[in-house]
Design a protein around this motif. Structure first.
Motif, PDB file in Angstrom:
ATOM      1  N   ILE A  19       0.872  -1.180   0.000  1.00 39.43           N
ATOM      2  CA  ILE A  19       0.000   0.000   0.000  1.00 39.43           C
ATOM      3  C   ILE A  19       0.905   1.225   0.000  1.00 39.43           C
ATOM      4  CG2 ILE A  19      -1.738   1.327   1.271  1.00 39.43           C
ATOM      5  CD1 ILE A  19      -2.550  -1.313   2.643  1.00 39.43           C
ATOM      6  N   ARG A  20       0.675   2.132  -0.949  1.00 38.64           N
ATOM      7  CA  ARG A  20       1.452   3.365  -0.969  1.00 38.64           C
ATOM      8  C   ARG A  20       0.544   4.533  -0.596  1.00 38.64           C
ATOM      9  NH1 ARG A  20       5.448   6.191  -5.471  1.00 38.64           N
ATOM     10  NH2 ARG A  20       5.143   8.328  -4.689  1.00 38.64           N
ATOM     11  N   LEU A  21       0.998   5.340   0.364  1.00 39.54           N
ATOM     12  CA  LEU A  21       0.315   6.581   0.717  1.00 39.54           C
ATOM     13  C   LEU A  21       1.362   7.689   0.745  1.00 39.54           C
ATOM     14  CD1 LEU A  21      -2.079   5.312   3.540  1.00 39.54           C
ATOM     15  CD2 LEU A  21      -2.684   5.886   1.188  1.00 39.54           C
ATOM     16  N   ASP A  22       0.948   8.887   0.349  1.00 40.19           N
ATOM     17  CA  ASP A  22       1.908   9.957   0.121  1.00 40.19           C
ATOM     18  C   ASP A  22       1.768  11.153   1.055  1.00 40.19           C
ATOM     19  OD1 ASP A  22       2.967   8.462  -1.957  1.00 40.19           O
ATOM     20  OD2 ASP A  22       1.710   9.409  -3.481  1.00 40.19           O
ATOM     21  N   SER A  23       0.912  11.055   2.063  1.00 41.64           N
ATOM     22  CA  SER A  23       0.775  12.179   2.988  1.00 41.64           C
ATOM     23  C   SER A  23       0.388  11.675   4.372  1.00 41.64           C
ATOM     24  CB  SER A  23      -0.293  13.168   2.494  1.00 41.64           C
ATOM     25  OG  SER A  23      -1.592  12.605   2.630  1.00 41.64           O
ATOM     26  N   PRO A  24       0.771  12.407   5.420  1.00 49.55           N
ATOM     27  CA  PRO A  24       0.351  12.041   6.772  1.00 49.55           C
ATOM     28  C   PRO A  24      -1.172  12.019   6.915  1.00 49.55           C
ATOM     29  CG  PRO A  24       2.139  13.632   6.853  1.00 49.55           C
ATOM     30  CD  PRO A  24       1.695  13.561   5.423  1.00 49.55           C
ATOM     31  N   GLU A  25      -1.846  12.939   6.210  1.00 52.12           N
ATOM     32  CA  GLU A  25      -3.302  12.994   6.287  1.00 52.12           C
ATOM     33  C   GLU A  25      -3.936  11.725   5.726  1.00 52.12           C
ATOM     34  OE1 GLU A  25      -1.495  16.799   6.718  1.00 52.12           O
ATOM     35  OE2 GLU A  25      -1.342  15.399   5.029  1.00 52.12           O
ATOM     36  N   ALA A  26      -3.359  11.196   4.630  1.00 47.82           N
ATOM     37  CA  ALA A  26      -3.880   9.955   4.046  1.00 47.82           C
ATOM     38  C   ALA A  26      -3.701   8.783   5.004  1.00 47.82           C
ATOM     39  CB  ALA A  26      -3.190   9.677   2.719  1.00 47.82           C
ATOM     40  N   ILE A  27      -2.570   8.764   5.721  1.00 44.60           N
ATOM     41  CA  ILE A  27      -2.324   7.690   6.697  1.00 44.60           C
ATOM     42  C   ILE A  27      -3.311   7.803   7.860  1.00 44.60           C
ATOM     43  CG2 ILE A  27      -0.651   6.788   8.360  1.00 44.60           C
ATOM     44  CD1 ILE A  27       1.544   7.708   6.341  1.00 44.60           C
ATOM     45  N   ALA A  28      -3.540   9.019   8.334  1.00 39.25           N
ATOM     46  CA  ALA A  28      -4.498   9.230   9.424  1.00 39.25           C
ATOM     47  C   ALA A  28      -5.903   8.823   8.987  1.00 39.25           C
ATOM     48  CB  ALA A  28      -4.474  10.695   9.865  1.00 39.25           C
ATOM     49  N   ARG A  29      -6.263   9.138   7.766  1.00 36.31           N
ATOM     50  CA  ARG A  29      -7.593   8.769   7.246  1.00 36.31           C
ATOM     51  C   ARG A  29      -7.731   7.245   7.138  1.00 36.31           C
ATOM     52  NH1 ARG A  29      -7.511  12.138   3.559  1.00 36.31           N
ATOM     53  NH2 ARG A  29      -6.747  10.882   1.821  1.00 36.31           N
ATOM     54  N   PHE A  30      -6.671   6.592   6.683  1.00 42.30           N
ATOM     55  CA  PHE A  30      -6.662   5.135   6.585  1.00 42.30           C
ATOM     56  C   PHE A  30      -6.859   4.506   7.964  1.00 42.30           C
ATOM     57  CE2 PHE A  30      -3.662   1.307   5.658  1.00 42.30           C
ATOM     58  CZ  PHE A  30      -4.746   0.458   5.493  1.00 42.30           C
ATOM     59  N   GLN A  31      -6.139   4.996   8.961  1.00 40.24           N
ATOM     60  CA  GLN A  31      -6.258   4.447  10.307  1.00 40.24           C
ATOM     61  C   GLN A  31      -7.653   4.695  10.873  1.00 40.24           C
ATOM     62  OE1 GLN A  31      -4.577   2.389  11.869  1.00 40.24           O
ATOM     63  NE2 GLN A  31      -5.269   2.523  13.989  1.00 40.24           N
ATOM     64  N   ALA A  32      -8.201   5.878  10.654  1.00 42.12           N
ATOM     65  CA  ALA A  32      -9.544   6.182  11.152  1.00 42.12           C
ATOM     66  C   ALA A  32     -10.575   5.253  10.518  1.00 42.12           C
ATOM     67  CB  ALA A  32      -9.887   7.640  10.865  1.00 42.12           C
ATOM     68  N   THR A  33     -10.380   4.917   9.246  1.00 46.20           N
ATOM     69  CA  THR A  33     -11.297   4.008   8.563  1.00 46.20           C
ATOM     70  C   THR A  33     -11.184   2.599   9.117  1.00 46.20           C
ATOM     71  OG1 THR A  33     -11.092   5.351   6.548  1.00 46.20           O
ATOM     72  CG2 THR A  33     -12.029   3.146   6.305  1.00 46.20           C
ATOM     73  N   ARG A  34      -9.951   2.153   9.414  1.00 42.21           N
ATOM     74  CA  ARG A  34      -9.763   0.841  10.031  1.00 42.21           C
ATOM     75  C   ARG A  34     -10.503   0.771  11.370  1.00 42.21           C
ATOM     76  NH1 ARG A  34      -4.737  -0.573  11.702  1.00 42.21           N
ATOM     77  NH2 ARG A  34      -5.106  -2.792  11.330  1.00 42.21           N
ATOM     78  N   GLU A  35     -10.384   1.826  12.157  1.00 39.66           N
ATOM     79  CA  GLU A  35     -11.053   1.856  13.452  1.00 39.66           C
ATOM     80  C   GLU A  35     -12.571   1.837  13.292  1.00 39.66           C
ATOM     81  OE1 GLU A  35      -9.384   5.319  15.234  1.00 39.66           O
ATOM     82  OE2 GLU A  35      -7.413   4.420  15.555  1.00 39.66           O
ATOM     83  N   ALA A  36     -13.075   2.585  12.301  1.00 34.43           N
ATOM     84  CA  ALA A  36     -14.516   2.626  12.061  1.00 34.43           C
ATOM     85  C   ALA A  36     -15.051   1.261  11.651  1.00 34.43           C
ATOM     86  CB  ALA A  36     -14.836   3.665  10.989  1.00 34.43           C
ATOM     87  N   LEU A  37     -14.208   0.486  10.964  1.00 33.55           N
ATOM     88  CA  LEU A  37     -14.605  -0.856  10.539  1.00 33.55           C
ATOM     89  C   LEU A  37     -14.381  -1.914  11.622  1.00 33.55           C
ATOM     90  CD1 LEU A  37     -13.154  -0.786   6.904  1.00 33.55           C
ATOM     91  CD2 LEU A  37     -15.590  -0.786   7.535  1.00 33.55           C
ATOM     92  N   GLY A  38     -13.828  -1.502  12.752  1.00 39.03           N
ATOM     93  CA  GLY A  38     -13.584  -2.428  13.847  1.00 39.03           C
ATOM     94  C   GLY A  38     -12.433  -3.381  13.601  1.00 39.03           C
ATOM     95  N   ILE A  39     -11.462  -2.963  12.777  1.00 41.82           N
ATOM     96  CA  ILE A  39     -10.309  -3.804  12.474  1.00 41.82           C
ATOM     97  C   ILE A  39      -9.241  -3.568  13.537  1.00 41.82           C
ATOM     98  CG2 ILE A  39      -8.499  -4.307  10.788  1.00 41.82           C
ATOM     99  CD1 ILE A  39     -10.444  -3.404   8.604  1.00 41.82           C
ATOM    100  N   ASP A  40      -8.884  -4.636  14.232  1.00 40.12           N
ATOM    101  CA  ASP A  40      -7.921  -4.533  15.326  1.00 40.12           C
ATOM    102  C   ASP A  40      -6.492  -4.455  14.805  1.00 40.12           C
ATOM    103  OD1 ASP A  40      -9.984  -4.734  17.171  1.00 40.12           O
ATOM    104  OD2 ASP A  40      -9.870  -6.927  17.226  1.00 40.12           O
ATOM    105  N   GLY A  41      -5.585  -4.160  15.736  1.00 38.08           N
ATOM    106  CA  GLY A  41      -4.161  -4.240  15.429  1.00 38.08           C
ATOM    107  C   GLY A  41      -3.563  -2.936  14.963  1.00 38.08           C
TER     108      GLY A  41
END
Length: 303
Positions: free
Chosen positions: A200-222
């Protein structure tokens, strides 16, 4: 938060005010670099985190507590300490219960960060599958910790002394997202290239934060591993570092160095073989990871 996890006043204030905080490991101070380079590195990285809008939280076990954030006096005391335990998940509680001083590996730092409510952690490189693991079964607890503890770990990939292909295969099997920051090929610690494609390639801190927030919203652990390549001007080409690693591994084998002692020995031997060049690159990659981790922490806090 458990009573035996004690944030410093600065870290406690930042967490109470929902300001960005970046966890930092302590094994790199006690086992990864010689005195006084280790203290200069630690002070420099903490200053860099502050300059980039976050509060640094170096994590260590001292006096029966998991300390989350150190004042300058304790940081200097740690940098000069001898007979320091190297703590991971298996013995973190032992370090606390025995009252010994213990530095935290990636796994133990993730545990301490999560207990304190810190979501981002900057380190040099993670542990992983050691070479010849098919006979030694030597696999770092860092990989299991990434699969279970919800902390974003920013590193320059896995340490190049490891079997990188097997390390990233294990992370994939365990469902740990590996994000290449602005790169199509995963970094290999001292080198920018590993020959392994970025999942997975991401090019900004904001994109990484958005990805993590989405994982949390989906209930994905780890957790998540963000692989941040060393700046090109500071890297060591793979052929050069590969020859030093080969010699260091041979020396470790001939001296029967294994287990927890292996990584510190190999890093020290490579430092000797490179006449200090590996240490200079190591410091730069830690600084680069601290900058990126701070930016990610700021982006998470802004959400």
């Amino acid at each position: 938060m458990t009573p035996i996890v004690r944030p410093s006043p600065a870290v406690a204030a930042a967490l109470a005010e929902s300001r960005p905080v970046v966890a930092l490991e302590s094994t790199i101070i006690t086992h990864g670099m010689p005195w006084p380079d280790n203290l200069a590195m630690a002070r420099g990285v903490e200053s860099l985190v502050r300059e980039n809008g976050a509060e640094p939280a170096t994590i260590v076990v001292m006096d029966g507590e998991v300390r989350v954030g150190l004042d300058d006096g304790d940081l200097e005391k740690l940098a000069q300490a001898r007979d320091v335990l190297k703590l991971s998940r298996a013995d973190l509680a032992y370090g606390v219960s025995s009252g010994r001083t213990g530095s935290t590996t990636v796994a133990a730092t993730m545990i301490g960060a999560h207990l304190a409510g810190i979501r981002v952690f900057a380190t040099g490189g993670i542990g992983g599958v050691h070479r010849d693991a098919e006979t030694s079964f030597d696999i770092s607890a860092d990989l299991d910790e990434l699969a279970r503890t919800p902390v974003i770990v920013v590193s320059a990939g896995a340490k190049a002394i490891l079997d990188l292909k097997k390390t990233f295969e294990v992370l994939e099997t365990k469902g740990v997202p590996v994000v290449g920051y602005g790169c199509d090929e995963l970094p290999a610690f001292w080198s920018r290239d590993s020959g392994i494609a970025t999942p997975i390639r991401l090019d900004s801190p904001e994109a990484i934060a958005r990805f993590q927030a989405t994982r949390e919203a989906l209930g994905i652990d780890g957790g998540m591993l963000v692989a941040n390549p060393l700046p090109q001007e500071h890297e060591i080409d793979s052929a050069t570092i590969g020859s030093w690693i080969g010699q260091a591994l041979a020396d470790a084998s001939s001296n029967a160095i294994s287990g927890k002692a292996a990584t510190p020995y190999l890093l020290k031997r490579i430092f000797e073989l490179s006449q200090g060049r590996s240490l200079a690159s190591n410091i730069e990659l830690v600084r680069s990871n601290a900058r990126l981790a701070s930016a990610i922490a700021v982006a998470l806090a802004s959400r």
